[in-house]
Design an enzyme around this catalytic site. Structure first.
Site, PDB file in Angstrom:
ATOM      1  N   LYS A  57       0.787  -1.240   0.000  1.00 52.17           N
ATOM      2  CA  LYS A  57       0.000   0.000   0.000  1.00 52.17           C
ATOM      3  C   LYS A  57       0.820   1.293   0.000  1.00 52.17           C
ATOM      4  O   LYS A  57       0.330   2.345   0.382  1.00 52.17           O
ATOM      5  CB  LYS A  57      -1.001   0.046   1.188  1.00 52.17           C
ATOM      6  CG  LYS A  57      -1.907  -1.129   1.335  1.00 52.17           C
ATOM      7  CD  LYS A  57      -2.462  -1.641   0.042  1.00 52.17           C
ATOM      8  CE  LYS A  57      -3.409  -0.707  -0.653  1.00 52.17           C
ATOM      9  NZ  LYS A  57      -3.734  -1.215  -2.020  1.00 52.17           N
ATOM     10  N   THR A  60       3.595   0.418  -4.548  1.00 56.80           N
ATOM     11  CA  THR A  60       4.459  -0.582  -5.191  1.00 56.80           C
ATOM     12  C   THR A  60       3.986  -0.937  -6.605  1.00 56.80           C
ATOM     13  O   THR A  60       4.809  -1.211  -7.471  1.00 56.80           O
ATOM     14  CB  THR A  60       4.546  -1.870  -4.336  1.00 56.80           C
ATOM     15  OG1 THR A  60       3.235  -2.384  -4.135  1.00 56.80           O
ATOM     16  CG2 THR A  60       5.189  -1.609  -2.990  1.00 56.80           C
TER      17      THR A  60
END
Ligand code: A3P
Length: 325
Positions: A57, A60
């Site tokens: 989160k 990425t």
């Protein structure tokens, strides 16, 4: 002349060396004895040169997508078993062995390309740094950090959207304030939500195996606001030449409110709905609680970043520390 069966031999061996029951894969080419028995049609180049380790989160997928635009960078082949991520070093996939992992990085297809994989759960996996070091001691590691409070909230929204029953039955505030007498599934969810954000602890574990020169930390807020600068810095860190100029390949999309990939110089292709989700802002009381919760971890993170030579402490980190009640 007689001997025990292979199974009996193995049982006796592991009785003598119980600590070896859990395998640790090393690179067969690092040991001449291993290399000798390593099949001729296999190559030790079938391994990634860098890893994007997460945490989840923090952006990425955006980073993965931007890296995949680069002409000299290639990610692993898609995994049919684990969605987009291989998740080798952290999960049971590790027991599938080296061959299973190496098949994701075929050298013939990507001979001159800089191969990488991104598995966002590597960041906080207890065994991951040790396992990565055993196989890829020279690999470069890329991590992205955002405010741990914000990360926890984004993660909660993510699993709620995926239909997690606990997340759908309890508010974010109830999850993060769940005490030790709360039902087990709720406590487990709380831990999964909060633990990855203890950044300094996880980074210290990586730094017991890898020198800071092999680690690159991206400020996730800058990845959002100025990905071109982030990609320039990352290429310098990876020593990729010639540098690919991302200007013209990434553009801010007014509708998505994020940077997206430019296709054919015109249209933009943004990440899907699950990235850059729409949800109400975090309640003030949750934010304050989390800033207090992460205070000691964030203080340790500032020290760690200074120690490893990061010149600018991220703005979100300064804000989390100064706003902490
Ligand atoms: P939210 O959906 O909570 O806003 P990950 O890919 O590691 O799961 O991270 C998802 C987060 O990436 C999103 O969280 C979003 O804030 C962030 N992000 C950063 N750059 C982005 C981009 N260019 N497009 C979409 N999301 C991006």
């Amino acid at each position: 002349l007689s001997s025990d069966t292979p199974l009996q031999l193995a049982e006796s061996y592991f009785k003598l060396y119980p600590e070896e029951t859990d395998p640790i894969w090393g690179n067969p080419c690092d040991d001449p004895k291993h290399q000798k028995i390593w099949s001729k049609n296999k190559s030790c180049d079938s391994l990634p040169k860098f890893l994007v380790i997460g945490p989840q989160k923090t952006g990425t997928t955006a980073l993965y997508t931007f890296l995949s635009i680069h002409p000299s960078i290639a990610s692993n082949l898609p995994s049919t078993e684990t969605f987009e991520e291989i998740q080798f070093f952290n999960a049971n996939n590790y027991y599938k062995g080296l061959d299973w992992y190496m098949n994701f990085f075929p050298v013939d297809v990507n001979s001159s390309r800089y191969m990488f994989e991104k598995s966002a759960t590597y960041f906080d996996g207890d065994l991951v740094p040790k396992r990565v070091h055993a196989l890829l001691p020279h690999t470069k590691l890329v991590t992205i950090l955002i405010s741990p409070a914000k990360r926890a909230y984004s993660w909660y929204q993510h699993i709620k959207a995926h239909g997690d029953t606990i997340a759908n039955n309890y508010s974010f505030h109830q999850v993060i304030t769940a005490g030790d007498t709360a039902p087990k599934p709720l406590r487990e969810l709380r831990n999964r939500c909060l633990n990855p954000g203890k950044y300094s602890q996880h980074l210290e574990r990586w730094l017991t195996y890898f020198p800071p020169q092999q680690l690159h930390i991206i400020d996730g807020e800058i990845l959002k606001s100025n990905p071109i600068e982030v990609m320039d810095e990352l290429q310098k860190f990876l020593k990729i030449t010639p540098q690919f100029n991302y200007t013209g390949h990434l553009r801010y999309d007014e509708k998505k409110k994020f940077y997206c990939q430019v296709l054919n110089g015109e249209r933009t292709k943004c990440l899907g709905k699950s990235k850059g989700r729409h949800y109400p802002p975090m309640e003030e009381k949750s934010l304050k609680l989390l800033q207090r919760y992460y205070l000691s971890h964030n203080t340790a993170l500032v020290k760690l970043l200074k120690r490893i030579g990061m010149r600018n402490v991220p703005q979100w980190l300064q804000d989390d520390l100064t706003d902490s009640p």
